[in-house]
Motif scaffolding. Structure first.
Motif, PDB file in Angstrom:
ATOM      1  N   UNK A 136      32.243   3.724  10.461  1.00  0.00           N
ATOM      2  CA  UNK A 136      31.139   4.581  10.901  1.00  0.00           C
ATOM      3  C   UNK A 136      30.438   4.008  12.130  1.00  0.00           C
ATOM      4  N   UNK A 137      29.503   4.767  12.671  1.00  0.00           N
ATOM      5  CA  UNK A 137      28.721   4.332  13.818  1.00  0.00           C
ATOM      6  C   UNK A 137      27.753   3.229  13.391  1.00  0.00           C
ATOM      7  N   UNK A 138      27.329   2.401  14.341  1.00  0.00           N
ATOM      8  CA  UNK A 138      26.407   1.307  13.995  1.00  0.00           C
ATOM      9  C   UNK A 138      25.143   1.779  13.287  1.00  0.00           C
ATOM     10  N   UNK A 139      24.582   2.907  13.697  1.00  0.00           N
ATOM     11  CA  UNK A 139      23.369   3.405  13.049  1.00  0.00           C
ATOM     12  C   UNK A 139      23.588   3.761  11.594  1.00  0.00           C
ATOM     13  N   UNK A 140      24.743   4.354  11.292  1.00  0.00           N
ATOM     14  CA  UNK A 140      25.073   4.666   9.901  1.00  0.00           C
ATOM     15  C   UNK A 140      25.233   3.387   9.092  1.00  0.00           C
ATOM     16  N   UNK A 141      25.906   2.422   9.686  1.00  0.00           N
ATOM     17  CA  UNK A 141      26.139   1.140   9.023  1.00  0.00           C
ATOM     18  C   UNK A 141      24.823   0.427   8.732  1.00  0.00           C
ATOM     19  N   UNK A 142      23.920   0.434   9.717  1.00  0.00           N
ATOM     20  CA  UNK A 142      22.648  -0.263   9.548  1.00  0.00           C
ATOM     21  C   UNK A 142      21.777   0.392   8.484  1.00  0.00           C
ATOM     22  N   UNK A 143      21.913   1.684   8.298  1.00  0.00           N
ATOM     23  CA  UNK A 143      21.114   2.375   7.287  1.00  0.00           C
ATOM     24  C   UNK A 143      21.513   1.949   5.879  1.00  0.00           C
ATOM     25  N   UNK A 144      22.789   1.821   5.615  1.00  0.00           N
ATOM     26  CA  UNK A 144      23.293   1.336   4.328  1.00  0.00           C
ATOM     27  C   UNK A 144      24.787   1.079   4.460  1.00  0.00           C
ATOM     28  N   UNK A 145      25.241   0.008   3.826  1.00  0.00           N
ATOM     29  CA  UNK A 145      26.661  -0.290   3.875  1.00  0.00           C
ATOM     30  C   UNK A 145      27.056  -1.178   2.701  1.00  0.00           C
ATOM     31  N   UNK A 146      28.325  -1.200   2.438  1.00  0.00           N
ATOM     32  CA  UNK A 146      28.845  -2.093   1.414  1.00  0.00           C
ATOM     33  C   UNK A 146      28.560  -3.527   1.861  1.00  0.00           C
ATOM     34  N   UNK A 147      28.042  -4.325   0.935  1.00  0.00           N
ATOM     35  CA  UNK A 147      27.649  -5.682   1.277  1.00  0.00           C
ATOM     36  C   UNK A 147      28.830  -6.455   1.862  1.00  0.00           C
ATOM     37  N   UNK A 148      28.581  -7.106   3.005  1.00  0.00           N
ATOM     38  CA  UNK A 148      29.557  -7.924   3.724  1.00  0.00           C
ATOM     39  C   UNK A 148      30.657  -7.119   4.410  1.00  0.00           C
ATOM     40  N   UNK A 149      30.506  -5.787   4.462  1.00  0.00           N
ATOM     41  CA  UNK A 149      31.504  -4.977   5.164  1.00  0.00           C
ATOM     42  C   UNK A 149      31.466  -5.278   6.659  1.00  0.00           C
ATOM     43  N   UNK A 150      32.625  -5.138   7.298  1.00  0.00           N
ATOM     44  CA  UNK A 150      32.755  -5.333   8.748  1.00  0.00           C
ATOM     45  C   UNK A 150      32.635  -3.967   9.410  1.00  0.00           C
ATOM     46  N   UNK A 151      31.734  -3.840  10.372  1.00  0.00           N
ATOM     47  CA  UNK A 151      31.568  -2.566  11.062  1.00  0.00           C
ATOM     48  C   UNK A 151      32.440  -2.532  12.314  1.00  0.00           C
ATOM     49  N   UNK A 152      33.487  -1.703  12.280  1.00  0.00           N
ATOM     50  CA  UNK A 152      34.360  -1.465  13.427  1.00  0.00           C
ATOM     51  C   UNK A 152      34.411   0.043  13.661  1.00  0.00           C
ATOM     52  N   UNK A 153      33.443   0.580  14.419  1.00  0.00           N
ATOM     53  CA  UNK A 153      33.363   2.030  14.608  1.00  0.00           C
ATOM     54  C   UNK A 153      34.648   2.616  15.181  1.00  0.00           C
ATOM     55  N   UNK A 154      34.991   3.797  14.706  1.00  0.00           N
ATOM     56  CA  UNK A 154      36.217   4.442  15.147  1.00  0.00           C
ATOM     57  C   UNK A 154      36.287   4.582  16.660  1.00  0.00           C
ATOM     58  N   UNK A 155      35.172   4.927  17.297  1.00  0.00           N
ATOM     59  CA  UNK A 155      35.237   5.176  18.731  1.00  0.00           C
ATOM     60  C   UNK A 155      35.438   3.912  19.553  1.00  0.00           C
TER      61      UNK A 155
END
Length: 470
Positions: free
Chosen positions: A384-403
């Motif tokens: 997901x996008x960084x803003x979506x990730x920052x709102x809530x995410x699985x603990x310790x998940x790596x954020x690699x936005x599709x775009x």
């Protein structure tokens, strides 16, 4: 005043139709122009003008086809230099459409030629303003999409131009004017657009961060550029198509809407410069797809994702399409300049399998299975996008936005299997298809994404949620 907004949600774009006393004008038309012709015919009106607010980067406009079919004159604002016949308006030049007056207001900043159009009714009262990408609802246009940024023309300088345009040309106008922008939420032409697609100028002065009365030019520039990611790679190519011209959509559809039997499709797909694009639903792609094909489902924000991820509008494409949606798919690809479709798989994936050709699938689990398998050692990639990730995410998940997959491909976890998810399942399957096409197979796609994960009953302490965010 009779004005109609024609909003296309998949690219978050608004065109406008205005009619008065048997004459009509179209503002920022999409490439498929028949709906505008139909509206004018219904009103027994002649399309007199086709107004463009600027050279668009996120879509290919329909100005050329519409002018050819309607006889309407194309109008751009000052400094525009199109490579076809057009009226180049001067600042404050007025155009008559029936009993209405359209005043061109040059508002450089998003681009140098950016122009707004003030709509004046039969009583000579300003009614609304077509703002293009100069002013959105809740935002303003990004200043880094000019066709040629140089040392002399930087995004900072364009931001300064935009500040002056807003303060000197737009904000002095009446508060009761209706603002008609070219885009809404989801467009990459801004960063903070509202889901609303119209508003009064007075309310925007109160609520739009970029219109604060006490804001300095330096503060405006800093806020505007803060968090502004790189524009999609296809944007400059669309700008050039809008400046130079393009093949008519009728010709594109005629040459592209060709059904290929599996053997012919397979032969075409084996060419080095051809990509197979599967536009079915993600659930169908997960179950069975042509090996090395890329998934971008037509039910989502199809055209922007194609442009952002495939990048080159000259890419030759073969399509796997749900039956009955062939022309729609070709048309939606053409909106972002992808005109080189060689054909589609006749009979779809079932015909492919019946012909004895190989199919591939994606390793997927339900949200419940994901919750059961999740451990402290699990690696989770959030697309997901960084803003979506920052709102809530699985603990310790790596954020690699599709775009950012093309830039961040080296960051994809190697070795052991990892879980891959997005918000609802669409983007993760796009990423999965790209990974598989590049030889990465050590992932497990999570169906329904974060929306499904949150319903599994897993203790919220396993997530960084709004209520427990650290």
């Amino acid at each position: 005043m009779k004005i109609e907004q024609i909003y296309t949600g998949c690219i978050a774009q608004a065109a406008y139709y205005l009619e008065s006393n048997g004459e009509a004008a179209i503002f920022d038309p999409l490439r498929e122009v028949q709906p505008y012709l139909d509206k004018a015919q219904k009103d027994h009106a002649t399309i007199k003008y086709i107004f463009e607010t600027h050279f668009h980067a996120d879509f290919v406009s329909g100005h050329l086809d519409l002018a050819q079919k309607s006889g309407g004159k194309i109008v751009y604002g000052p400094t525009a230099q199109p490579e076809f016949e057009a009226i180049i308006a001067t600042d404050n030049q007025e155009f008559k459409v029936g009993h209405y007056t359209i005043k061109a207001i040059h508002t450089p900043g998003h681009t140098l030629e950016s122009t707004c159009y003030l709509l004046i009714d039969e009583s000579e009262k300003p009614y609304g303003i077509i703002t293009g990408d100069t002013l959105f609802i809740g935002d303003v246009g990004r200043p880094d999409l000019a066709q040629a940024l140089t040392e002399e023309l930087t995004q900072e300088k364009l931001a300064g131009f935009l500040f002056d345009s807003l303060r000197n040309k737009i904000m002095p106008l009446s508060d009761d004017l209706i603002v008609y922008p070219s885009h809404g939420a989801g467009s990459a032409c801004g960063k903070n657009m509202s889901k609303e697609t119209t508003d009064t100028l007075g309310n925007q002065k109160k609520t739009n961060y970029a219109l604060r009365a006490d804001m300095t030019k330096e503060e405006f520039t800093k806020e505007l550029l803060d968090g502004l990611g790189l524009p999609p790679a296809y944007f400059p190519q669309n700008v050039l198509l809008n400046i130079k011209g393009y093949e008519s959509l009728d010709s594109v559809i005629e040459k592209s809407n060709i059904g290929l039997l599996p053997t012919a499709f397979e032969a075409a797909a084996n060419q080095d410069d051809v990509l197979v694009l599967d536009v079915r639903h993600e659930n169908d792609f997960v179950k069975a797809h042509i090996p090395n094909s890329i998934f971008i489902g037509i039910q989502g924000n199809f055209a922007p994702w194609v442009g952002s991820l495939l990048r080159d509008v000259n890419q030759k494409l073969l399509l796997v399409i749900p039956e009955g949606r062939e022309e729609e798919t070709i048309t939606r690809l053409s909106r972002v300049g992808f005109d080189h479709v060689l054909g589609y798989l006749k009979g779809g994936i079932e015909a492919w399998k019946a012909a004895g050709f190989e199919v591939d699938s994606i390793n997927s689990v339900s949200p419940e299975e994901f919750a059961h398998q999740l451990t402290e050692k699990s690696v989770v990639v959030d697309a997901r996008k960084p803003g979506e990730y920052e709102a809530e995410h699985v603990e310790n998940a790596i954020n690699l936005p599709l775009d950012t997959i093309n830039e961040n491909f080296p960051s994809i976890p190697k070795g052991n299997d990892f879980f891959l998810h997005c918000a609802g399942g669409y983007r993760s399957v796009i990423m999965a298809s790209i990974l598989k096409s590049r030889g990465i197979h050590n992932f497990i796609n999570v169906e329904k994404g974060m929306n499904g994960i949150k319903q599994t009953g897993v203790n919220c302490t396993q997530f960084v949620c709004p209520s427990t965010k650290k």
